[in-house]
Every structure is written in C-alpha cells, then in structure tokens.
Motif scaffolding. Structure first.
Motif, PDB file in Angstrom:
ATOM      1  N   ARG A  18       0.834  -1.207   0.000  1.00 37.69           N
ATOM      2  CA  ARG A  18       0.000   0.000   0.000  1.00 37.69           C
ATOM      3  C   ARG A  18       0.869   1.257   0.000  1.00 37.69           C
ATOM      4  N   THR A  21       2.300   1.731  -3.456  1.00 40.38           N
ATOM      5  CA  THR A  21       1.273   2.194  -4.397  1.00 40.38           C
ATOM      6  C   THR A  21       0.947   3.662  -4.171  1.00 40.38           C
ATOM      7  N   LEU A  22       0.777   4.050  -2.905  1.00 38.35           N
ATOM      8  CA  LEU A  22       0.460   5.448  -2.604  1.00 38.35           C
ATOM      9  C   LEU A  22       1.600   6.367  -3.018  1.00 38.35           C
ATOM     10  N   VAL A  71      -6.463   4.260  -1.830  1.00 39.66           N
ATOM     11  CA  VAL A  71      -5.734   3.054  -1.416  1.00 39.66           C
ATOM     12  C   VAL A  71      -5.918   2.785   0.070  1.00 39.66           C
ATOM     13  N   VAL A 173      -4.001   1.389  -9.029  1.00 45.65           N
ATOM     14  CA  VAL A 173      -5.054   1.118  -8.052  1.00 45.65           C
ATOM     15  C   VAL A 173      -5.667  -0.259  -8.286  1.00 45.65           C
ATOM     16  N   TRP A 176      -3.495  -2.731  -6.650  1.00 46.46           N
ATOM     17  CA  TRP A 176      -3.695  -2.650  -5.201  1.00 46.46           C
ATOM     18  C   TRP A 176      -4.995  -3.346  -4.796  1.00 46.46           C
ATOM     19  N   ASP A 177      -6.070  -3.126  -5.569  1.00 47.65           N
ATOM     20  CA  ASP A 177      -7.340  -3.787  -5.264  1.00 47.65           C
ATOM     21  C   ASP A 177      -7.202  -5.308  -5.333  1.00 47.65           C
TER      22      ASP A 177
END
Length: 384
Positions: A18, A21-22, A71, A173, A176-177
């Motif tokens: 996370r 990704t962020l 996220v 995203v 991430w999902d």
C-alpha cells in the motif's frame, strides 16, 4: 504457527504494498503538477502568480487526499466524500485563479485539467468518469478561448495526456485492489476452514454421545420407576447408568485426544502454504515415515516457532524445511535467507522455551547464522 503471527506477516507485506502504491500515485501527480509551475515562472503579473500558486498548492493537497482515500479501503465514507468534495471545489476555483496565468504563452490550466482527467477513474465508475472527463476537456477549451491560448493544445494536453495519466493511475489502483481482495480471500478461507473443523468436531461428538446419552436417559428413567417397587433392580439399573456414563466420558476424552494429536506432515504443509502466501519460496522435505506422537509434537512446536521467526525477523526470499530420521533421533533443519540484525537468536524467549522443552525430552536445539542465512536445527529422540 500462531494465527496472529501468520496474519502479521501477510499484513506487513500488504502495508508495504500500500505504501509503495500510494507513493507511486502521489509522485505521478506531483510530477504532473510541476508543469503548471512553468506557467507561474512565465507570468509577469505577480498577483496572478500568487493566485496561481495558491490554486496549485490547494490542487496538490486535494489530490493527495483523494489518492490516500483510493488506497485506504478502511477509510470511513464521510471522509471519502469530504476529500472528493474538496477536490471538486478546488477544481472549480482553479479556473479563475490559474486559468489566466501565462495567458497565451503557456497552457497552465490545461495541465491541471489533465490531472483531473487522470483522477476521474479513481473517483467514479467508468461511464461517470468518461462524462466527467468530457466536461473537464470542454472547460479546458473554454479557458483557451478566454485566455487567447491554443484550443488544440489545450485539448491535446487535457484530453490526451489526461487519458495517459488516468490509465497509469487506474492500473496502479487495480493492482492494489487485487492485493486487498487476495488478502481478504485468505482470511475468508482461514475462517471457513476453522468453521468446517468446528462443524466436523461437533458432528463427531454428536455421533459419539447421541446413542450413549439416549440409553443413559432411558436407564435412569427406568431406575426411577423401579425404585419404589424393586429397589434391587433399580440399583442395578443405576449402576448400569454409572457404567454407561463412564464409557461415554472415556470415548469423548479419546476423541478430544485424537484431535489434539499432531500430524507433522499436515503441519509442514500448512506452514509451507503460509510462507508461500507471504511471498517466501518454500521447499519441504518431510520425514520418510511417520514419527511417534511425542517426537512429532515437539518438532511441530519447533516448526511453528521457526515459521514465525521467518516472517517476523527476516526478509526471507526462500526457506527450506527438512526432517530426517536416523537411528533413534529425528532432526528438523530450517534454513532461510534474509537474516537481519536484531533477529532471533538462541536467547530469544521463544527459542529458549523450545530448547528447555526439547531438553526435557532428551533433545537439543541449535541456531546460528551462515552469512545472510539463519539456520535452526532441532533433534529429538524417537521413542515408540
């Protein structure tokens, strides 16, 4: 392996994913917002520069908040709506504040519009995102006419570059999902397995006790009826009730003992599955034959602690677990890479407790480092 230890290892990796990704999303947005800054450098009017700088700063803060929400699945819905409303308000205000900056010399607002188009897939479903993007492109064209800029440049930047930003953001995203859904699936699978085991145990206990308790109830009722008329037979029936109750208790204890019996092969497979689900390549070499219950129980305790240490105290990329039996001794060797300073050693509480347990059984526990590898070796006597 303790369930919480397994969860903590997987959750740490999810938190790191996370954070990555962020960071990637925010870095992309900030990089795209650097281009409107070129317009600030080209604007001779200091008032417009100040207003444009305020708009750019507010835009950056609002978009960072929206990306954070994208996220953060556990974020409360009211906060999501606040972040989205804030971005909408900043986008509207940015038109009069940043639109005239470097008018005719640099398409300042077109770059802000491109970032808005890039954010649309993170906030709205696909049809709504397409509609919102079309509105932003239309506003960009209107700003170009208002400020005397090139309509074509504004359309290409806001629509074309915005679509590229949207694709990159959506893909990040989306990955991430997928990670979140995979973690939720692991938790659901663990809960389902526990529920199935409880149901199986309940069925077995019902099968064991159902008949015995029915007979005991009938015998006790018969003894109660016979007590006033035939005390001797009532006593015999009561004694039979006592014997049946003792038998039922023995069978339940035997069933519980069977559930508590450790299957080392199953434990090896379970720990290997957990390590692999956390990204650790795991190789398992099981014993050539079944080990007696005491030895299997001792090695299973070592296995759980070793697996916990791999997840908690290393950055392991691979792990090898091998169980061998030679004469009257069984040996378990757990070796993994990625050993870090401050990791477990022979004096840690878990390993010290295991060493004491194995010592009572006549076994030994040795740990050590071999470069960046950590090696744990446990031996226990094999007694029938």
């Amino acid at each position: 392996m303790a369930v919480e230890s397994v969860r903590s290892g997987a959750d740490r990796r999810l938190r790191r994913a996370r954070q990555v990704t962020l960071a990637a999303l925010v870095a992309g947005v900030w990089a795209s917002l650097a281009l409107p800054g070129v317009g600030l450098a080209r604007e001779p009017d200091q008032t417009r520069v100040a207003l444009g700088a305020v708009a750019l700063l507010a835009f950056t803060v609002a978009q960072t908040a929206v990306l954070y929400a994208a996220v953060t699945p556990w974020l409360a819905s009211p906060w999501r709506r606040r972040f989205q409303a804030g971005l909408l308000a900043v986008a509207v205000l940015s038109v009069p504040l940043a639109g005239p900056v470097a008018a005719g010399a640099w398409p300042t607002w077109a770059w802000l519009g491109a970032t808005l188009v890039g954010m649309a897939p993170l906030l709205l479903a696909t049809p709504a995102a397409l509609g919102a993007s079309a509105v932003v492109v239309a506003v960009s064209a209107a700003v170009a006419r208002w400020t005397g800029g090139s309509v074509l440049d504004h359309l290409v930047i806001t629509g074309g570059i915005g679509a590229g930003i949207a694709a990159v953001n959506r893909m990040q995203v989306w990955f991430w999902d997928l990670l979140v859904e995979a973690r939720q699936g692991q938790r659901a699978q663990a809960r389902l397995a526990a529920a199935e085991e409880r149901l199986r145990f309940a069925r077995d206990v019902h099968d064991l006790l159902g008949h015995d308790l029915t007979v005991i109830a009938l015998k006790a009722e018969l003894a109660a009826r016979l007590a006033p008329v035939d005390a001797g037979r009532a006593g015999r029936e009561a004694d039979e009730v006592r014997r049946l109750a003792g038998t039922a208790l023995h069978r339940v204890r035997a069933a519980v003992h069977g559930y508590r019996t450790v299957d080392l092969t199953e434990q090896l497979a379970a720990v290997a599955d957990v390590l692999r689900s956390c990204g650790v390549r795991c190789t398992v070499v099981p014993p050539s034959g079944a080990l007696p219950a005491p030895a299997a129980g001792d090695l299973a305790a070592v296995l759980r602690e070793a697996g916990t240490n791999v997840l908690r105290h290393s950055r392991a990329g691979w792990c090898r677990i091998e169980v061998t039996r030679e004469d009257e001794m069984a040996t378990m060797t757990v070796r993994n890479d990625g050993a870090v300073a401050g990791g477990p050693d022979g004096h840690s509480n878990g390993l010290r407790g295991l060493a004491e347990r194995l010592a009572v059984a006549g076994g030994t526990l040795h740990t050590g480092r071999d470069g960046d590898e950590f090696v744990l070796r446990a031996t226990v006597p094999v007694r029938p």
